[in-house]
Design a protein around this motif. Sequence first.
Motif, PDB file in Angstrom:
ATOM      1  N   TYR A  48     -29.080 -64.797 -39.234  1.00  0.00           N
ATOM      2  CA  TYR A  48     -28.929 -65.908 -40.176  1.00  0.00           C
ATOM      3  C   TYR A  48     -28.200 -67.077 -39.541  1.00  0.00           C
ATOM      4  O   TYR A  48     -27.208 -66.883 -38.824  1.00  0.00           O
ATOM      5  N   TRP A  53     -27.031 -68.269 -44.683  1.00  0.00           N
ATOM      6  CA  TRP A  53     -26.060 -67.199 -44.907  1.00  0.00           C
ATOM      7  C   TRP A  53     -25.170 -67.519 -46.114  1.00  0.00           C
ATOM      8  O   TRP A  53     -24.949 -66.681 -46.978  1.00  0.00           O
ATOM      9  N   SER A  57     -25.191 -65.109 -49.233  1.00  0.00           N
ATOM     10  CA  SER A  57     -23.958 -64.342 -49.464  1.00  0.00           C
ATOM     11  C   SER A  57     -23.186 -64.813 -50.695  1.00  0.00           C
ATOM     12  O   SER A  57     -22.280 -64.120 -51.148  1.00  0.00           O
ATOM     13  N   LYS A  85     -26.760 -57.444 -40.344  1.00  0.00           N
ATOM     14  CA  LYS A  85     -26.992 -58.869 -40.212  1.00  0.00           C
ATOM     15  C   LYS A  85     -26.087 -59.454 -39.137  1.00  0.00           C
ATOM     16  O   LYS A  85     -24.989 -58.950 -38.908  1.00  0.00           O
ATOM     17  N   VAL A  86     -26.570 -60.538 -38.518  1.00  0.00           N
ATOM     18  CA  VAL A  86     -25.771 -61.322 -37.592  1.00  0.00           C
ATOM     19  C   VAL A  86     -25.830 -62.755 -38.086  1.00  0.00           C
ATOM     20  O   VAL A  86     -26.914 -63.280 -38.345  1.00  0.00           O
ATOM     21  N   VAL A  87     -24.669 -63.382 -38.219  1.00  0.00           N
ATOM     22  CA  VAL A  87     -24.586 -64.780 -38.615  1.00  0.00           C
ATOM     23  C   VAL A  87     -24.152 -65.588 -37.396  1.00  0.00           C
ATOM     24  O   VAL A  87     -23.168 -65.243 -36.732  1.00  0.00           O
ATOM     25  N   VAL A  95     -17.184 -62.912 -42.097  1.00  0.00           N
ATOM     26  CA  VAL A  95     -18.393 -62.448 -42.766  1.00  0.00           C
ATOM     27  C   VAL A  95     -18.145 -61.031 -43.266  1.00  0.00           C
ATOM     28  O   VAL A  95     -17.215 -60.363 -42.830  1.00  0.00           O
ATOM     29  N   TRP A  97     -20.288 -57.552 -45.676  1.00  0.00           N
ATOM     30  CA  TRP A  97     -21.533 -56.915 -46.108  1.00  0.00           C
ATOM     31  C   TRP A  97     -22.426 -56.542 -44.926  1.00  0.00           C
ATOM     32  O   TRP A  97     -23.563 -56.977 -44.823  1.00  0.00           O
ATOM     33  N   ASN A  98     -21.874 -55.735 -44.027  1.00  0.00           N
ATOM     34  CA  ASN A  98     -22.633 -55.203 -42.896  1.00  0.00           C
ATOM     35  C   ASN A  98     -23.107 -56.327 -41.971  1.00  0.00           C
ATOM     36  O   ASN A  98     -24.247 -56.337 -41.526  1.00  0.00           O
ATOM     37  N   THR A  99     -22.207 -57.275 -41.719  1.00  0.00           N
ATOM     38  CA  THR A  99     -22.547 -58.481 -40.964  1.00  0.00           C
ATOM     39  C   THR A  99     -21.566 -58.697 -39.828  1.00  0.00           C
ATOM     40  O   THR A  99     -20.378 -58.421 -39.951  1.00  0.00           O
ATOM     41  N   ARG A 100     -22.099 -59.212 -38.731  1.00  0.00           N
ATOM     42  CA  ARG A 100     -21.300 -59.564 -37.555  1.00  0.00           C
ATOM     43  C   ARG A 100     -21.444 -61.065 -37.316  1.00  0.00           C
ATOM     44  O   ARG A 100     -22.526 -61.629 -37.493  1.00  0.00           O
TER      45      ARG A 100
END
Length: 187
Positions: A48, A53, A57, A85-87, A95, A97-100
């Motif tokens: 994202y 994002w 989000s 997810k990757v932002v 970030v 919710w399972n995001t890096r």
Amino acid sequence: MRKLTFGMNMSLDGYIAAPGDDLGWSAPSDELFQWWSDRVAATELALYGRRLWETMSSYWPTADREPGAAPAEIEFARRWRDMPKVVFSSTTRAVDWNTRLVTGDAVTEITRLKAEDGGPMDIAGATLAAAAMRAGLIEEYLVVTHPVLLGGGTPFFTALDNWVNLSLAETRTFPDGVLLARYETRR
């Protein structure tokens, strides 16, 4: 090597958002919403850009707890929250919710992620996708065209230095005259 797909809703005149980042024109039918939800379920990693994002989000992490949430919305919210997810952002600080978060060069990181073993990756957000497009990193385009003319806004495609030849791999019609065209990059 992972496959990278760029897919978003698009107006007939080529925009993914109207001026002011307005997405109200792209409200999906139940069938199209389910298709997008199934797409999220099949994606191993989503990439994202910051603006998309922030949009996603701000709603989906808790949408399944909203009063009157439809079963399809509950399912999508859970799928989205659980999907890795990757932002990519130089201004976002945190970030969840399972995001890096990646603050460095997006093309370098996307190239590294593509070289890993694993399932399909989706890229979302105009600026991030444009960088990947210019670098030749996208193997598949999902163009979900809505029968509306916006006259301006954020374009789906970016200006390119070279042609990108594509092959039509699939078409599908959804209610309200929405058309999916899936194209694969010819190398």
